[in-house]
Design a protein around this motif. Sequence first.
Motif, mmCIF file in Angstrom:
data_model
loop_
_atom_site.group_PDB
_atom_site.id
_atom_site.type_symbol
_atom_site.label_atom_id
_atom_site.label_comp_id
_atom_site.label_asym_id
_atom_site.label_seq_id
_atom_site.Cartn_x
_atom_site.Cartn_y
_atom_site.Cartn_z
ATOM 1 N N THR A 1 0.837 -1.203 0.000
ATOM 2 C CA THR A 1 0.000 0.000 0.000
ATOM 3 C C THR A 1 0.869 1.249 0.000
ATOM 4 O O THR A 1 0.557 2.242 -0.673
ATOM 5 N N LEU A 2 1.982 1.182 0.732
ATOM 6 C CA LEU A 2 2.921 2.303 0.761
ATOM 7 C C LEU A 2 3.561 2.524 -0.611
ATOM 8 O O LEU A 2 3.786 3.661 -1.021
ATOM 9 N N VAL A 3 3.865 1.432 -1.309
ATOM 10 C CA VAL A 3 4.424 1.556 -2.660
ATOM 11 C C VAL A 3 3.471 2.347 -3.536
ATOM 12 O O VAL A 3 3.858 3.308 -4.216
ATOM 13 N N ASP A 4 2.207 1.959 -3.509
ATOM 14 C CA ASP A 4 1.200 2.624 -4.338
ATOM 15 C C ASP A 4 1.037 4.089 -3.929
ATOM 16 O O ASP A 4 0.925 4.973 -4.794
ATOM 17 N N ALA A 5 1.048 4.342 -2.627
ATOM 18 C CA ALA A 5 0.903 5.718 -2.143
ATOM 19 C C ALA A 5 2.065 6.587 -2.604
ATOM 20 O O ALA A 5 1.872 7.748 -2.993
ATOM 21 N N MET A 6 3.282 6.035 -2.574
ATOM 22 C CA MET A 6 4.448 6.811 -2.997
ATOM 23 C C MET A 6 4.449 7.067 -4.502
ATOM 24 O O MET A 6 4.921 8.107 -4.966
ATOM 25 N N LEU A 7 3.905 6.138 -5.265
ATOM 26 C CA LEU A 7 3.771 6.372 -6.707
ATOM 27 C C LEU A 7 2.760 7.485 -6.970
ATOM 28 O O LEU A 7 2.973 8.341 -7.837
ATOM 29 N N ASN A 8 1.671 7.476 -6.200
ATOM 30 C CA ASN A 8 0.683 8.552 -6.332
ATOM 31 C C ASN A 8 1.274 9.892 -5.892
ATOM 32 O O ASN A 8 0.975 10.938 -6.484
ATOM 33 N N ALA B 1 9.446 14.434 -6.294
ATOM 34 C CA ALA B 1 8.941 13.283 -7.043
ATOM 35 C C ALA B 1 9.996 12.176 -7.099
ATOM 36 O O ALA B 1 9.678 10.991 -6.918
ATOM 37 N N ARG B 2 11.237 12.582 -7.336
ATOM 38 C CA ARG B 2 12.330 11.597 -7.404
ATOM 39 C C ARG B 2 12.516 10.885 -6.061
ATOM 40 O O ARG B 2 12.677 9.664 -6.014
ATOM 41 N N LYS B 3 12.460 11.645 -4.974
ATOM 42 C CA LYS B 3 12.601 11.051 -3.644
ATOM 43 C C LYS B 3 11.438 10.112 -3.338
ATOM 44 O O LYS B 3 11.629 9.043 -2.745
ATOM 45 N N SER B 4 10.240 10.500 -3.750
ATOM 46 C CA SER B 4 9.059 9.659 -3.540
ATOM 47 C C SER B 4 9.181 8.362 -4.333
ATOM 48 O O SER B 4 8.788 7.288 -3.870
ATOM 49 N N MET B 5 9.728 8.469 -5.558
ATOM 50 C CA MET B 5 9.904 7.294 -6.396
ATOM 51 C C MET B 5 10.890 6.320 -5.762
ATOM 52 O O MET B 5 10.687 5.101 -5.773
ATOM 53 N N TYR B 6 11.962 6.866 -5.202
ATOM 54 C CA TYR B 6 12.929 6.012 -4.515
ATOM 55 C C TYR B 6 12.281 5.309 -3.327
ATOM 56 O O TYR B 6 12.553 4.137 -3.050
ATOM 57 N N LYS B 7 11.427 6.031 -2.602
ATOM 58 C CA LYS B 7 10.722 5.411 -1.485
ATOM 59 C C LYS B 7 9.884 4.235 -1.971
ATOM 60 O O LYS B 7 9.852 3.173 -1.335
ATOM 61 N N ALA B 8 9.187 4.428 -3.087
ATOM 62 C CA ALA B 8 8.357 3.352 -3.646
ATOM 63 C C ALA B 8 9.206 2.129 -3.957
ATOM 64 O O ALA B 8 8.835 0.991 -3.628
ATOM 65 N N VAL B 9 10.362 2.352 -4.583
ATOM 66 C CA VAL B 9 11.251 1.248 -4.928
ATOM 67 C C VAL B 9 11.759 0.555 -3.669
ATOM 68 O O VAL B 9 11.791 -0.685 -3.581
ATOM 69 N N ILE B 10 12.154 1.337 -2.676
ATOM 70 C CA ILE B 10 12.688 0.772 -1.433
ATOM 71 C C ILE B 10 11.632 -0.051 -0.698
ATOM 72 O O ILE B 10 11.908 -1.161 -0.223
#
Length: 270
Positions: A50-57, A84-93
Amino acid sequence: MAKISEQDRHTYQERSRVFSTMAKALLKEESDLLTIVKKNPGGTVLKKLTLVDAMLNLASSYMAINGVSMAVLKVKNEEALNDARKSMYKAVIYLEEVVSNYIDAPFSDYEEKLSAIESFDPNQRYNLIRKMGFAIDLLEQAYGDNSKWRWTFVEMEGRFAATAKNILDLRNAMTNSHPESPYYDSTVYHLRLIKELLSRAASRYRDKYELSTQQMLDFKTGILFLSALKRIHIVLSESEEAEEIKKKLNIWSTKLETDLKKQEEAKKRK
């Protein structure tokens, strides 16, 4: 650069406000979920998805803010892009924490992790991966070809490629690839995407090595992605494709050995 009028600034603020509000809400959602995970570790892996999806959003919200800036002010919003870049990294992590970050490893090494997300079906997995890939592509395009972050995206895309592979249940991939399976389309498309991502990651890491860093680790990482691609072909009984990748691996490995010798000789001459 032309001076930005007060009217344009006002228009920008008005149009971007909805996306800023969405970003704040998503940041709160992340904070709340992390608090829940900390207090009650049960079901952590599904909450991480759910966090992955939230960070992508969240990344999409920041990119939308940049889009408004480009349309109204005619300039990039670097702060929004960096968020946006930091959020994307969070999603990947977060996704790595769920499915592992192994590049080239037997399925058995991370199979146990996938058992924890068994309820997250192949359709959901493919849709999440497709969404992440689309977001990464949009972000890279938003930065542009001459961005200082150009080579950073090689790492981001590589880590994404690994998780895209690791979230797929290879044990059931062949069964789900049969036309009568309810997961036929998503499995076939997911497998196709994995192959493309692994091949692209390998090529981009080699480009990074040759055009930027000259660091052997980058070349070795590219070779790892090629090896992972060969492993996928073998698992799927695609012998001709596996043999082609094996030949390419031999060429790259020989190139690596040659470059290593040159570097060692250069050090001795100093």
